[in-house]
Design a protein around this motif. Structure first.
Motif, mmCIF file in Angstrom:
data_model
loop_
_atom_site.group_PDB
_atom_site.id
_atom_site.type_symbol
_atom_site.label_atom_id
_atom_site.label_comp_id
_atom_site.label_asym_id
_atom_site.label_seq_id
_atom_site.Cartn_x
_atom_site.Cartn_y
_atom_site.Cartn_z
ATOM 1 N N MET A 1 44.459 39.513 50.203
ATOM 2 C CA MET A 1 43.271 38.713 50.514
ATOM 3 C C MET A 1 43.650 37.307 51.000
ATOM 4 N N LYS A 2 44.714 36.737 50.456
ATOM 5 C CA LYS A 2 45.204 35.453 50.977
ATOM 6 C C LYS A 2 45.681 35.614 52.414
ATOM 7 N N PHE A 3 46.400 36.709 52.678
ATOM 8 C CA PHE A 3 46.866 36.987 54.040
ATOM 9 C C PHE A 3 45.678 37.148 54.992
ATOM 10 N N ASN A 4 44.625 37.816 54.521
ATOM 11 C CA ASN A 4 43.465 38.096 55.365
ATOM 12 C C ASN A 4 42.520 36.906 55.526
ATOM 13 N N GLU A 5 42.667 35.895 54.690
ATOM 14 C CA GLU A 5 41.681 34.821 54.629
ATOM 15 C C GLU A 5 41.333 34.205 55.980
ATOM 16 N N PRO B 1 28.089 24.024 43.015
ATOM 17 C CA PRO B 1 27.939 22.919 43.963
ATOM 18 C C PRO B 1 28.035 23.397 45.406
ATOM 19 N N GLN B 2 27.538 22.576 46.311
ATOM 20 C CA GLN B 2 27.659 22.868 47.734
ATOM 21 C C GLN B 2 29.130 22.819 48.130
ATOM 22 N N ARG B 3 29.537 23.764 48.943
ATOM 23 C CA ARG B 3 30.937 23.831 49.341
ATOM 24 C C ARG B 3 31.033 24.167 50.824
ATOM 25 N N THR B 4 32.183 23.837 51.412
ATOM 26 C CA THR B 4 32.464 24.223 52.791
ATOM 27 C C THR B 4 32.856 25.701 52.815
ATOM 28 N N PRO B 5 32.836 26.323 54.005
ATOM 29 C CA PRO B 5 33.286 27.716 54.081
ATOM 30 C C PRO B 5 34.705 27.904 53.539
ATOM 31 N N GLU B 6 35.586 26.953 53.812
ATOM 32 C CA GLU B 6 36.956 27.054 53.304
ATOM 33 C C GLU B 6 36.977 27.030 51.780
ATOM 34 N N GLU B 7 36.174 26.163 51.171
ATOM 35 C CA GLU B 7 36.118 26.071 49.719
ATOM 36 C C GLU B 7 35.492 27.322 49.100
ATOM 37 N N TRP C 1 37.322 29.913 46.605
ATOM 38 C CA TRP C 1 36.736 30.237 45.291
ATOM 39 C C TRP C 1 36.778 31.739 45.039
ATOM 40 N N ILE C 2 36.434 32.539 46.044
ATOM 41 C CA ILE C 2 36.460 33.997 45.900
ATOM 42 C C ILE C 2 37.866 34.482 45.572
ATOM 43 N N ILE C 3 38.853 34.011 46.336
ATOM 44 C CA ILE C 3 40.225 34.458 46.108
ATOM 45 C C ILE C 3 40.722 33.993 44.745
ATOM 46 N N ARG C 4 40.373 32.772 44.366
ATOM 47 C CA ARG C 4 40.778 32.271 43.052
ATOM 48 C C ARG C 4 40.155 33.095 41.922
ATOM 49 N N ARG C 5 38.909 33.508 42.119
ATOM 50 C CA ARG C 5 38.239 34.321 41.099
ATOM 51 C C ARG C 5 38.916 35.685 40.962
ATOM 52 N N LEU C 6 39.333 36.280 42.063
ATOM 53 C CA LEU C 6 40.073 37.540 42.009
ATOM 54 C C LEU C 6 41.358 37.361 41.210
#
Length: 386
Positions: free
Chosen positions: A289-293, A314-320, A324-329
């Motif tokens: 998923m990091k590779f695909n990001e 909180p409001q976040r940018t698309p990058e953030e 967040w998704i990858i960090r949660r995984l």
């Protein structure tokens, strides 16, 4: 512009408390005896007791085939199916995890002598439904109860291969949290992350579409919300039922979309080194998923909006959002204490060339990956989990 999407589903699904009781009415509609596919572990855990007692109450004769191996190859599957054919079944009931359900699905199209498992490896289109099926999963992960797929190892290729034909879609499915209540944590964790991989891969697949997105996103939300508690707390039946539904939804997403590089690169790890499928997927999930990001950032951000955006975040940018998704995984895989290194299974640098060659051969899944995977990319991904 006309667009066509295909959604393939089991005919009837029963879910929740008391769902097992529907065995009686299902068995009552089928002519002839039932053959129950399971394995020694399921039998020892007492999980066959209630299904078998319900068959007795329904007055339906049955026999049990419980000699199924954990990670079957195509020839082992054929031996079990040959024993099944002698039973002249009117109904197949699978009580077990992915391997049990996969062999049961193959049996449903192999009550004939017209073709074999190996014939289906060469030409899956040969398969025709011969016997109706009822799937009762005892793990919340593989999604096999929802798919037309059966995965078997091919010994000479040292690779797991998928046989896919709509005829193998289950006629009935029962999702009952009681069946996974006492599942050992390490199995619940590995199979749960398998479902997580199905959801996020199908959502970020080149074949993703509105139908698959509906199921993949709902599965992803349910899993991220429930997987840790479902694995940690034996009494959390609400979380366990949610995981069963999520695994089913993720399986439905597979039928409408398809998995990607996580599954493609994990198949050689199971085929040659017999690493449990959920474990190999868990190892590869975050690295892939990091590779695909870069190619999937918008999809990850949309997943964040669906899952976390309305929950006081909180409001976040698309990058953030993507991060967040990858960090949660990563948090989930770490929390569940799934093995993280191939070296724990005896895989070393000397195996890289063979792994890369075998992984790159799973083209039917690699073509789904939004970012192209080259042999050098595959090598780097394997090296990350050495």
């Amino acid at each position: 512009m006309l667009t066509q999407y295909t959604l393939k589903m089991p005919h009837v699904v029963y879910s929740g408390e008391g769902a097992l009781d529907h065995i009686k009415e299902i068995a009552g509609t089928c002519a002839g005896k039932a053959v129950v596919f399971s394995d020694k572990g399921i039998m020892a855990a007492g999980l066959l007791e209630k299904p078998l007692s319900l068959l007795k109450e329904a007055g339906v004769g049955y026999s049990v085939l419980d000699g199924l191996p954990a990670e079957p190859d195509c020839d082992e599957a054929q031996k079990v199916i040959d024993a099944f054919k002698a039973e002249k079944a009117g109904l197949i009931i699978a009580v077990g995890g992915g391997s049990v359900m996969d062999i049961a699905k193959l049996a449903s199209v192999l009550a004939t002598d017209a073709y074999t498992v190996r014939d289906l490896l060469d030409d899956p289109c040969l398969a025709k439904k011969c016997v109706p099926t009822l799937m009762i999963p005892t793990t919340a992960g593989t999604g096999s109860e929802a798919t037309p797929n059966s995965i078997v190892a091919v010994p000479e290729k040292e690779l797991k291969v998928g046989i896919v034909n709509d005829a193998m879609i289950a006629d009935y499915v029962i999702l009952d949290g009681e069946m996974i209540k006492n599942l050992p944590r390490k199995i619940a964790a590995a199979t749960g992350v398998d479902a997580l991989a199905h959801a996020i891969e199908c959502y970020t697949s080149n074949k993703a579409n509105p139908f698959s997105d509906t199921f993949a996103l709902e599965a992803l939300d349910l899993i991220l919300t429930n997987i840790e508690r479902a694995c940690d707390d034996p009494d959390a039946l609400d979380a366990k039922n949610a995981m069963l539904i999520a695994a089913f939804y993720a399986g439905a997403a597979i039928t409408a979309s398809g998995t990607t590089a996580v599954h493609a690169l994990s198949y050689p790890l199971g085929g040659k080194y017999h690493i449990p499928h959920g474990v190999s997927n868990a190892m590869l999930l975050v690295p892939v998923m990091k590779f695909n990001e870069p190619a999937c950032r918008d999809r990850f951000a949309a997943a964040y909006d669906r899952i976390a955006g309305g929950k006081g975040m909180p409001q976040r940018t698309p990058e953030e959002k993507s991060a967040w998704i990858i960090r949660r995984l990563d948090e989930i895989v770490t929390h569940l204490e799934i093995p993280s290194s191939l070296r724990e299974y005896g895989v070393g640098d000397q195996d890289l060339d063979a792994l890369v060659e075998a992984g790159m051969d799973v083209k039917r899944l690699l073509v789904n990956n939004m970012r192209e995977v080259t042999p050098e990319d595959a090598r780097k991904l394997y090296m990350e989990i050495m």
